[in-house]
Scaffold this motif. Structure first.
Motif, mmCIF file in Angstrom:
data_model
loop_
_atom_site.group_PDB
_atom_site.id
_atom_site.type_symbol
_atom_site.label_atom_id
_atom_site.label_comp_id
_atom_site.label_asym_id
_atom_site.label_seq_id
_atom_site.Cartn_x
_atom_site.Cartn_y
_atom_site.Cartn_z
ATOM 1 N N LYS A 1 0.587 -1.170 0.190
ATOM 2 C CA LYS A 1 -0.399 0.120 -0.229
ATOM 3 C C LYS A 1 0.764 1.117 -0.042
ATOM 4 C CE LYS A 1 -4.625 -2.153 2.426
ATOM 5 N NZ LYS A 1 -4.818 -2.459 3.693
ATOM 6 N N GLU A 2 0.747 2.084 1.097
ATOM 7 C CA GLU A 2 1.917 3.115 0.997
ATOM 8 C C GLU A 2 3.369 2.761 2.177
ATOM 9 O OE1 GLU A 2 1.187 5.757 -0.645
ATOM 10 O OE2 GLU A 2 -1.289 4.878 -0.834
ATOM 11 N N GLU A 3 3.075 2.387 2.112
ATOM 12 C CA GLU A 3 4.457 1.423 3.094
ATOM 13 C C GLU A 3 5.291 0.937 1.906
ATOM 14 O OE1 GLU A 3 3.618 1.681 7.596
ATOM 15 O OE2 GLU A 3 3.845 -0.069 6.017
ATOM 16 N N TRP A 4 6.783 0.874 2.647
ATOM 17 C CA TRP A 4 7.768 -0.261 1.943
ATOM 18 C C TRP A 4 8.455 -0.758 2.653
ATOM 19 C CZ3 TRP A 4 9.421 -0.417 -2.894
ATOM 20 C CH2 TRP A 4 9.334 0.368 -4.293
ATOM 21 N N VAL A 5 8.514 -2.414 2.489
ATOM 22 C CA VAL A 5 8.990 -3.227 3.658
ATOM 23 C C VAL A 5 10.381 -3.230 2.650
ATOM 24 C CG1 VAL A 5 9.530 -5.254 5.080
ATOM 25 C CG2 VAL A 5 6.885 -4.611 4.210
ATOM 26 N N SER A 6 11.590 -3.557 3.312
ATOM 27 C CA SER A 6 12.995 -3.279 2.322
ATOM 28 C C SER A 6 14.123 -5.121 3.882
ATOM 29 C CB SER A 6 13.902 -2.751 2.265
ATOM 30 O OG SER A 6 13.697 -1.523 3.469
ATOM 31 N N THR A 7 14.303 -4.997 2.526
ATOM 32 C CA THR A 7 16.066 -6.246 3.503
ATOM 33 C C THR A 7 17.251 -5.942 2.428
ATOM 34 O OG1 THR A 7 14.738 -7.702 3.800
ATOM 35 C CG2 THR A 7 16.605 -8.383 4.203
ATOM 36 N N GLU A 8 18.463 -4.825 4.246
ATOM 37 C CA GLU A 8 19.767 -4.604 3.235
ATOM 38 C C GLU A 8 19.923 -5.986 3.964
ATOM 39 O OE1 GLU A 8 23.028 -1.131 3.115
ATOM 40 O OE2 GLU A 8 20.593 -0.884 4.147
ATOM 41 N N ILE A 9 21.056 -7.025 2.644
ATOM 42 C CA ILE A 9 22.679 -7.386 3.158
ATOM 43 C C ILE A 9 23.355 -6.977 2.819
ATOM 44 C CG2 ILE A 9 22.420 -9.845 3.213
ATOM 45 C CD1 ILE A 9 19.789 -10.317 2.702
ATOM 46 N N LYS A 10 24.293 -6.993 3.254
ATOM 47 C CA LYS A 10 26.023 -6.784 2.671
ATOM 48 C C LYS A 10 26.402 -7.925 3.334
ATOM 49 C CE LYS A 10 25.930 -1.926 4.110
ATOM 50 N NZ LYS A 10 26.318 -1.089 5.634
ATOM 51 N N LEU A 11 26.799 -8.123 2.098
ATOM 52 C CA LEU A 11 28.036 -9.519 1.805
ATOM 53 C C LEU A 11 29.483 -9.203 1.890
ATOM 54 C CD1 LEU A 11 25.165 -9.879 0.032
ATOM 55 C CD2 LEU A 11 25.766 -12.862 0.752
ATOM 56 N N PHE A 12 30.667 -10.534 2.116
ATOM 57 C CA PHE A 12 31.903 -10.206 1.688
ATOM 58 C C PHE A 12 32.307 -11.692 1.694
ATOM 59 C CE2 PHE A 12 31.650 -11.238 6.536
ATOM 60 C CZ PHE A 12 32.699 -12.387 6.502
ATOM 61 N N LYS A 13 32.967 -12.115 0.645
ATOM 62 C CA LYS A 13 33.631 -12.719 0.001
ATOM 63 C C LYS A 13 34.801 -13.118 0.864
ATOM 64 C CE LYS A 13 32.541 -14.812 -3.915
ATOM 65 N NZ LYS A 13 32.643 -14.553 -5.573
ATOM 66 N N PRO A 14 35.552 -14.334 1.881
ATOM 67 C CA PRO A 14 36.650 -14.356 2.068
ATOM 68 C C PRO A 14 37.256 -15.078 0.661
ATOM 69 C CG PRO A 14 35.315 -15.249 3.785
ATOM 70 C CD PRO A 14 34.179 -15.043 2.419
ATOM 71 N N LYS A 15 38.708 -14.501 0.794
ATOM 72 C CA LYS A 15 39.844 -14.979 -0.208
ATOM 73 C C LYS A 15 39.441 -16.559 -0.355
ATOM 74 C CE LYS A 15 44.303 -14.501 -2.349
ATOM 75 N NZ LYS A 15 46.059 -14.181 -2.137
#
Length: 201
Positions: free
Chosen positions: A110-124
């Motif tokens: 409707k008038e709202e936004w639901v969001s999921t922010e994901i930060k990823l990193f890859k080890p060598k």
């Protein structure tokens, strides 16, 4: 010349409102190695499957993830299915760093936004791990999503401007060539002169 200007007007009227005035957001395409983590992660988060979520979490963020899991999992479960809207590698001096990326899943309710922010990193030599994640419910789209849309608008208008200049230049060239041909082409029709006749009585 007229046809070129008509083509220019058509392109501006079609691509301008369609691509620059839209209020929808495109779905982002994720690299396969990123999707292998974020897709099951989001599914487990929606289902409240903490053990599966923990498999993808980096050890440094495990405690924070556990503290917020129940509350944020309920928010995800109560919302429509979130889809990837943003894929953004971290920027470095020499270009994007694909070992550190950010993905935003979002959906409008409707008038709202639901969001999921994901930060990823890859080890060598390893696979992606989730170093941070959060769920937000706001009255407007995520700021990064809006920024990307504004950049797309700018690029679209820039392309229209470049096409306009190119069409205008082409029109001038065609007009100049046709005008030059009209000037240097001789009149091939023989000149007709009236013949004087004398009538004697």
């Amino acid at each position: 010349m007229t046809r070129i200007f008509l083509a220019l007007a058509f392109a501006a009227s079609f691509f301008g409102p369609a691509s620059c005035g839209r209020h929808t957001f495109e779905q982002a395409s994720l690299p396969s190695d990123v999707a292998k983590v974020t897709t099951p992660f989001m599914a487990a988060l929606r289902q409240g499957d903490r053990s599966t979520v923990d498999r993808y979490i980096s050890g440094n963020f495990a405690d924070d993830s556990a503290l917020q899991f129940d509350r944020m999992s309920q928010q995800i479960s109560a919302s429509p299915v979130l889809v990837p809207r943003v894929f953004s590698p971290e920027t470095q001096l020499l270009g994007p760093n694909m070992n550190e990326v950010r993905v935003i899943y979002a959906a409008q309710v409707k008038e709202e936004w639901v969001s999921t922010e994901i930060k990823l990193f890859k080890p060598k030599g390893g696979t992606y791990k989730v170093g941070y994640w959060t769920v937000k419910k706001e009255s407007k789209p995520p700021a990064l999503l809006v920024h990307i849309r504004e950049m797309q608008r700018f690029v679209n208008w820039l392309l229209i401007a470049i096409a306009s200049i190119a069409l205008f230049g082409l029109g001038l060239i065609i007009w100049a060539v046709k005008r030059r041909i009209d000037i240097i082409t001789p009149d091939l029709e023989p000149e007709s002169r009236p013949i004087a006749t004398t009538v004697r009585d």
